[in-house]
Design an enzyme around this catalytic site. Structure first.
Site, short mmCIF file in Angstrom:
data_model
loop_
_atom_site.label_atom_id
_atom_site.label_comp_id
_atom_site.label_asym_id
_atom_site.label_seq_id
_atom_site.Cartn_x
_atom_site.Cartn_y
_atom_site.Cartn_z
N GLU A 163 -1.44 -1.64 -5.71
CA GLU A 163 -2.68 -1.01 -6.15
C GLU A 163 -2.45 -0.41 -7.53
O GLU A 163 -1.39 0.15 -7.79
CB GLU A 163 -3.06 0.12 -5.20
CG GLU A 163 -3.63 -0.34 -3.91
CD GLU A 163 -3.86 0.85 -3.00
OE1 GLU A 163 -5.02 1.21 -2.79
OE2 GLU A 163 -2.89 1.42 -2.50
N CYS A 214 -16.75 -6.17 13.43
CA CYS A 214 -16.16 -7.26 14.21
C CYS A 214 -15.07 -6.80 15.18
O CYS A 214 -14.54 -7.60 15.95
CB CYS A 214 -15.60 -8.35 13.29
SG CYS A 214 -14.07 -7.90 12.48
N CYS A 227 -12.62 -2.07 12.76
CA CYS A 227 -13.83 -2.55 12.08
C CYS A 227 -15.05 -2.32 12.99
O CYS A 227 -15.06 -2.75 14.14
CB CYS A 227 -13.71 -4.02 11.74
SG CYS A 227 -15.18 -4.65 10.93
N CYS A 262 -13.56 -9.65 8.38
CA CYS A 262 -14.94 -10.00 8.07
C CYS A 262 -15.47 -9.41 6.76
O CYS A 262 -16.64 -9.55 6.44
CB CYS A 262 -15.86 -9.58 9.23
SG CYS A 262 -16.09 -7.79 9.31
N CYS A 306 -12.63 -4.52 5.83
CA CYS A 306 -12.07 -5.26 6.96
C CYS A 306 -11.48 -6.58 6.47
O CYS A 306 -12.18 -7.37 5.84
CB CYS A 306 -13.14 -5.52 8.00
SG CYS A 306 -12.57 -6.59 9.33
N ASP A 336 -2.75 1.51 6.99
CA ASP A 336 -1.94 1.20 5.81
C ASP A 336 -1.67 -0.29 5.70
O ASP A 336 -1.61 -0.85 4.60
CB ASP A 336 -0.61 1.97 5.85
CG ASP A 336 -0.82 3.47 5.66
OD1 ASP A 336 -1.91 3.84 5.19
OD2 ASP A 336 0.09 4.25 6.00
N ASP A 369 0.87 -1.17 0.00
CA ASP A 369 0.00 0.00 0.00
C ASP A 369 0.91 1.22 0.00
O ASP A 369 1.76 1.35 0.87
CB ASP A 369 -0.86 -0.03 1.27
CG ASP A 369 -1.78 1.17 1.36
OD1 ASP A 369 -2.85 1.11 0.77
OD2 ASP A 369 -1.42 2.16 2.04
#
Ligand SMILES: [Zn+2]
Length: 413
Positions: free
Chosen positions: A269, A358, A355, A339, A336, A365, A185
């Site tokens: 990315e 969860c 999150c 989940c 997340c 990052d 990232d």
């Protein structure tokens, strides 16, 4: 497989050679600009684009004209190559890969190329290089040139001259030694964060040198333009620019070498750096918002050299037999990893991910990098063609177009 590689050396020219190189670079720039002006005129007159061949037919005419007869002193092939460069700039523009070609300014692009290998002689044991109309040039022999010489580009930066020798050689397609996979990232606060939670600090080479640069630019502006003192001040400014560029290059090479050595699968990315750094000013109909903050961000983005990071990563990963995957960047920082819940609220601050569904917690990052890797795995599992060893610019299929987990452009050079 064939490997193309460039080896760059500092030249140690004598005074006459320096003068000649400046002249050659100037002539190539002149020809480029003259052809660009011609192309524009031609377009305004409503005519079709002038291709390389008819454009190059002008060269002998210009050489005969009284005002530009000095073009004869420059190697013909270097002048022709300048026209090829212009054609390439236009093609990139037509393909929407680049802005409209611009006129070249003096000392902004001091370079020229010898495209014909038959005219070049490389004498490595004696650290010298023969180039037409320059003769034998000595160079700082910092490493061995591998492969057969294809062409040589001579350039000037920060008052020094360099030769970039491009070669071609047959190499075995190496199998990756590393077996691990990593997601990356990229960001402003940290240059790159890995899915294994390691990170590369930002370089901010420009920021660091900015004040020094500003000081010398101020000094330059106080001098009488084109006076000797102005030239001296200008040389200093250019030197700072060159040292910034070198520091950045060094940083990027180290970062990409380590990453490509340690991992067989690298996922990044598919960020469009050009889009991210596009003008924040907007236009008269749609004036931009937060112009100042955004231009600061733009400077940071361009400063980081992510485009170059990706380019180097692509060929280094491929050299080592690995795979580089570029995945769609949507919501990588809001999803997340535990989940799969997607929400803006997951991202509480710039750095913190929590999150709301969860309770999974991590550095934002790192979460981004984990999601990038996850998407890379899915991409491979779905059987997307992502072979290395060939130049692949993948067009999205109907299925991948619908999915956010698609490979937008797998760039394997
Ligand atoms: Zn969750």
């Amino acid at each position: 497989m064939q490997r193309l590689q460039a080896f760059k050396y500092e030249l140690m020219p004598n005074g006459e050679q320096q003068r000649d190189m400046r002249r050659f670079a100037g002539s190539c720039r002149f020809v480029y600009n003259k052809a660009l002006a011609l192309q524009k005129e031609n377009h305004e007159a409503g005519n079709k684009f002038i291709g390389y061949v008819p454009m190059a037919a002008n060269l002998p005419i210009w050489k005969r004209e009284a005002g530009t007869a000095w073009l004869k002193e420059t190697p013909s092939q270097a002048l022709q190559h300048a026209l090829k460069d212009l054609e390439k700039a236009y093609k990139n523009f037509f393909a929407k890969r680049a802005d409209f070609p611009r006129f070249k300014k003096k000392s902004h692009s001091d370079s020229f190329r010898y495209p014909d290998q038959k005219q070049i002689k490389l004498d490595q044991p004696n650290s010298r290089l023969f180039l037409p109309k320059l003769g034998w040039l000595r160079y700082r022999n910092s490493r061995e040139v591998l492969g057969e010489v294809r062409n040589v580009t001579v350039s000037q930066s920060g008052g020094k001259w360099f030769a970039s020798i491009q070669t071609q050689r047959e190499v075995d397609q190496s199998l990756p030694i590393a077996t691990t996979a990593i997601g990356i990232d990229v960001g402003i606060a940290r240059f790159a964060t890995m899915s294994d939670e390691s990170c590369i600090a930002p370089l901010n080479s420009f920021k660091k040198h900015q004040q020094r640069l500003a000081r010398y630019q101020r000094r330059m502006s106080r001098k009488v333009k084109f006076s000797n003192n102005w030239k001296k001040a200008k040389a200093k400014v250019q030197k700072i620019h060159a040292s910034i560029a070198n520091a950045r290059k060094d940083f990027l090479h180290k970062a990409t070498t380590t990453t490509s050595q340690n991992h067989a699968l690298v996922c990044i990315e598919d960020l469009q750096v050009r889009n991210m750094s596009s003008s924040s000013k907007g236009n008269s109909e749609q004036p931009g918002r937060k112009v100042k903050q955004k231009s600061g961000l733009n400077r940071s983005i361009l400063d980081q050299g992510w485009g170059e990071f990706r380019r180097q990563l692509a060929y280094k990963v491929q050299w080592r037999g690995g795979i580089l995957l570029a995945v769609a960047p949507h919501h990588t920082s809001q999803t997340c990893p535990a989940c799969s819940h997607v929400s803006k609220d997951n991202r509480q601050t710039q750095a913190k991910f929590l999150c709301v569904d969860c309770g999974y917690e991590n550095h934002a990052d790192v979460v981004g990098a984990i999601n990038v890797l996850e998407r890379g795995y899915r991409l491979l599992a779905c059987g997307e063609p992502a072979q290395s060893g060939r130049s692949v610019k993948q067009e999205p299929t109907e299925a991948t177009r619908k999915s956010t987990r698609s490979a937008v452009g797998i760039l394997v050079l």
